[in-house]
Design an enzyme around this catalytic site. Structure first.
Site, PDB file in Angstrom:
ATOM      1  N   HIS A 169      80.489   7.049   8.315  1.00 23.56           N
ATOM      2  CA  HIS A 169      79.032   6.338   7.896  1.00 23.56           C
ATOM      3  C   HIS A 169      79.478   5.020   7.933  1.00 23.56           C
ATOM      4  CE1 HIS A 169      80.537   9.889   5.319  1.00 23.56           C
ATOM      5  NE2 HIS A 169      79.030  10.117   5.092  1.00 23.56           N
ATOM      6  N   TYR A 214      75.888   4.651   2.430  1.00 21.92           N
ATOM      7  CA  TYR A 214      75.075   4.037   1.150  1.00 21.92           C
ATOM      8  C   TYR A 214      75.591   2.667   0.543  1.00 21.92           C
ATOM      9  CZ  TYR A 214      74.252   8.997   0.147  1.00 21.92           C
ATOM     10  OH  TYR A 214      73.619  10.470   0.163  1.00 21.92           O
ATOM     11  N   SER A 245      69.630   7.980   8.069  1.00 17.56           N
ATOM     12  CA  SER A 245      70.171   7.521   6.823  1.00 17.56           C
ATOM     13  C   SER A 245      71.234   8.384   6.088  1.00 17.56           C
ATOM     14  CB  SER A 245      68.991   7.166   5.673  1.00 17.56           C
ATOM     15  OG  SER A 245      68.434   8.287   5.188  1.00 17.56           O
ATOM     16  N   ASP A 246      72.028   7.917   5.020  1.00 19.14           N
ATOM     17  CA  ASP A 246      72.597   9.313   4.504  1.00 19.14           C
ATOM     18  C   ASP A 246      71.580   9.479   3.470  1.00 19.14           C
ATOM     19  OD1 ASP A 246      74.612  10.807   3.518  1.00 19.14           O
ATOM     20  OD2 ASP A 246      76.056   9.144   3.284  1.00 19.14           O
ATOM     21  N   TRP A 247      72.051  10.759   3.072  1.00 19.21           N
ATOM     22  CA  TRP A 247      70.844  11.647   2.028  1.00 19.21           C
ATOM     23  C   TRP A 247      70.405  10.955   0.905  1.00 19.21           C
ATOM     24  CZ3 TRP A 247      70.486  14.064   6.226  1.00 19.21           C
ATOM     25  CH2 TRP A 247      69.835  15.386   6.371  1.00 19.21           C
TER      26      TRP A 247
END
Length: 705
Positions: A169, A214, A245-247
């Site tokens: 990430h 995040y 993006s992350d979720w």
């Protein structure tokens, strides 16, 4: 659902196809291609089970014939159906085997395609700064070089089968519980020398997509951090793929698009109408949307037009015998023999074995979050030993509920195997259910949280799972079991299941042997039996430093709002402060022995290094050795790590066999960062080669640059 459809042959180039779509698409259609869609509805239909369906994650315009990306995690296999479950990434980091990791990537790519997905979130390379990090099991270790090499290999393997790999990430994501709020502060050197070089390595190896983190970095959320997503990733590194993006909570405003975030997943919460309004008002330039769509479509069309290595990707390929055999090979190659006093291992051929501990017959493949894989079967340690030795030679002596009774039950055994460690309850992705949908209820559509919590209630009795570890040692009841049995039996072997380092000081000297198998995947029990009986020779090496005291690690606060990361963690911190580890980075024992000699090193014309060394198997059985190269910089212009991993190679040697190993180190990889530039310091560089980072395991030379 399988992805068999390919774009028909055309004389038009990929660039021409992309331009044709952009000319014809409306602003609404372009913006729609910048988000996933349908996730929340599908998640509820699947009963809150993550990965039950492929998730649309960008592109798709039916009017113009544009297909979609369909996403699935994760690092230990495909988080769909009943896929092959490999050992977790940290275990594979311990293998120090890039060829193995590339082959695992191929299997993930094949099983992605066979299950309707073409965007993989498997390449997790966040740096292990502290072993309490809940998702440590999803990455490869504490060293940037190791992370980069293993991540590049996995990415290359996945993309062999025309699945876009995502490296994640991005960046500085090394705390779990506070990941939605924490602001990670760091200076230029720490960022570029420690927390980013592995990402650059994977990008330069051709990884097509990036997932943002995040957390915040230096005050700005990573999903809308222009310094990260544009200045560094694109302008400095030349990345041409797309960023998603992350979720759910991965971006907080349409500004993310201008900062360099091309896709918001899994739904258009902050893109969609909000992004359209920002463009129509002039707050965001229309060219931002066109640029993002061009990146997305270029990757999509390139994959769709490419020829596949296989003629078809049938569902029968998922968890096929060949893939399961690779999971077993990975589990064998990942196990680290930490201690082996008096040659307690391997076990005698006729050994009668008592096994103890609640994890002995527990299915324990890792956390229950986004990386969870549901294989068709899992071989536990007890099942693997009974299969290898016959049930009459293996019995269960008891567990932690009654250490005294377990100790009384081991009488007559030639050896006692105690399986200890953690499960998804103690460490992993911090989740309310099978998927982390965030901790802010008003960010979720009605019904989604309820579905997630229902899945959690069924699976874990309503208890929250995962998150950062609260303790680096084994649970007290497991330590009590170890001590009780060790007090009455001379041959006790402890097998550790855990995602990263476990402090063992309070019991390690009471036992004959210890082996860390991490979370070893679906074939872990068979692999363990192979290793304990000597059918296979252990050769995993620790991808992190095991401390004697938790205070020797960097400061860690799993609930912090802000934290500062510097240059110092892992073996670099131990070297700098003169701390003696329990087990050094790169440590791992074998049933044979190795000797290093004839170290030669020279400066190359381009300012890099060339190194060679000869390694001999001086024992009586064949085995693998992980040859490790560390380099020390002069450190006069700026303080540097005392030594830093710059190369490794896993080799197989028969008894008495000698092999020469060669390394090259580019000039760029010897430099440090200052004021936006990389500086290679002149002077004497130390060259250290051996079987671990411990000084006693290394032979050394010097080279003048």
């Amino acid at each position: 659902m399988t992805l068999q459809t390919r774009i028909p042959p055309s004389s038009d180039s990929i660039e021409e196809r992309v331009d044709a779509v952009l000319r014809r698409a409306s602003l609404e259609e372009k913006i729609a291609m910048m988000s996933g869609r349908g996730f929340f509805q599908q998640f509820m239909a699947d009963g809150g089970v993550w990965g039950a369906s492929p998730y649309q994650a960008g592109a798709r315009c039916d009017r113009l014939g544009v297909p979609a990306f369909y996403f699935s995690d994760g690092p230990r296999g495909v988080a769909r159906g009943q896929s092959t479950c490999f050992p977790v990434s940290m275990a594979r980091g311990a293998s120090f085997d890039t060829d193995l990791e590339r082959r695992i990537g191929e299997v993930i790519g094949i099983e992605m395609r066979a299950q309707g997905c073409n965007l993989s979130g498997a390449v997790c390379i966040n740096l292990l700064r502290h072993p309490a990090w809940g998702r440590a099991q999803e990455t490869y270790g504490e060293d940037p070089y190791l992370l980069g090499e293993m991540g590049a290999a996995l990415s290359e393997g996945i993309q062999t089968h025309n699945v876009a790999a995502t490296v994640k990430h991005f960046a500085a994501n090394s705390v779990e519980n506070a990941r939605f709020k924490i602001d990670v502060q760091m200076d230029e050197r720490a960022l570029h020398e420690v927390y980013l070089p592995h990402f650059r390595r994977v990008i330069e190896a051709g990884c097509l997509t990036v997932m943002s983190a995040y957390n915040k970095l230096n005050g700005e959320y990573c999903g809308e951090n222009q310094t990260l997503l544009t200045d560094i990733l694109r302008r400095e590194w030349g990345f041409e793929g797309f960023v998603h993006s992350d979720w759910v909570l991965g971006v907080y405003s349409p500004w993310g698009a201008a900062a360099g975030l091309d896709v918001e997943n899994p739904e258009p919460v902050h893109y969609g109408d909000k992004l359209r309004q920002a463009v129509e008002s002039g707050a965001i330039a229309a060219s931002v949307v066109d640029t993002a769509c061009k990146r997305i479509l270029t990757v999509l069309f390139s994959l769709q037009a490419a020829q596949d290595p296989l003629e078809s990707y049938a569902p029968s390929l998922v968890a096929s015998p060949a893939h399961c055999a690779l999971a077993r090979e990975a589990a064998v190659k990942s196990a680290v023999l930490l201690r082996n006093e008096g040659a307690a291992l391997p076990l005698p051929e006729s050994a009668v074995i008592a096994v103890a501990g609640r994890l002995t017959d527990t299915i324990n493949t890792g956390d229950g979050g986004s990386s969870r894989v549901r294989p068709p079967y899992v071989i536990t340690p007890l099942a693997g030993l009974q299969e290898a030795l016959a049930e009459e030679r293996v019995w269960f002596a008891g567990d932690e509920t009654d250490p005294a009774a377990a100790a009384a039950s081991v009488a007559g055994a030639d050896a006692v195997i105690i399986v200890a460690g953690y499960t998804a309850e103690e460490e992993g992705e911090y989740i309310p259910g099978d998927i982390n949908l965030g901790q802010v209820s008003d960010a979720l559509p009605e019904g989604v949280r309820e579905a997630s919590e229902a899945a959690n209630t069924e699976r874990q009795g309503g208890k929250p799972v995962g998150g950062d570890r609260g303790d680096l040692g084994l649970p007290e009841d497991q330590v009590a079991l170890i001590k009780a049995i060790a007090a009455v039996h001379p041959r006790v072997i402890v097998v550790i299941e855990a995602g990263s380092a476990v402090i063992v000081r309070d019991w390690i000297e009471d036992v004959s042997a210890a082996m860390q198998i991490f979370y070893p995947g679906m074939e872990g029990g068979r692999a363990l039996a192979d290793l304990l009986t000597g059918a296979e020779n252990p050769a995993g090496r620790l991808p992190f430093t095991v401390a004697r005291d938790a205070a020797h690690y960097p400061y860690f606060d799993k609930n912090a709002d802000a934290i500062t990361y510097d240059l110092w963690h892992g073996y670099a911190k131990f070297d700098r402060e003169g701390l003696e580890p329990e087990f050094a980075f790169g440590h791992g024992l074998s049933y044979t022995s190795f000797n290093y000699r004839a170290l030669k090193a020279r400066a190359d014309k381009d300012g890099g290094l060339s190194v060679q060394v000869s390694v001999t198997n001086t024992g009586e059985c064949a085995g693998d050795e992980v040859v490790q190269l560390y380099v020390s910089a002069p450190g006069k212009l700026a303080e540097r790590w005392r030594k830093q991993l710059k190369g490794f190679e896993r080799i197989h040697l028969e008894p008495g066999e000698t092999r020469s190993v060669f390394f090259t180190v580019a000039a760029r990889d010897l430099a440090f960062r200052r004021n936006g530039a990389w500086i290679t310091e002149p002077g004497a560089y130390g060259i250290h080669v051996g079987g671990s980072s411990a000084p006693s395991a290394l032979i050394s030379a010097q080279v003048e640059l």
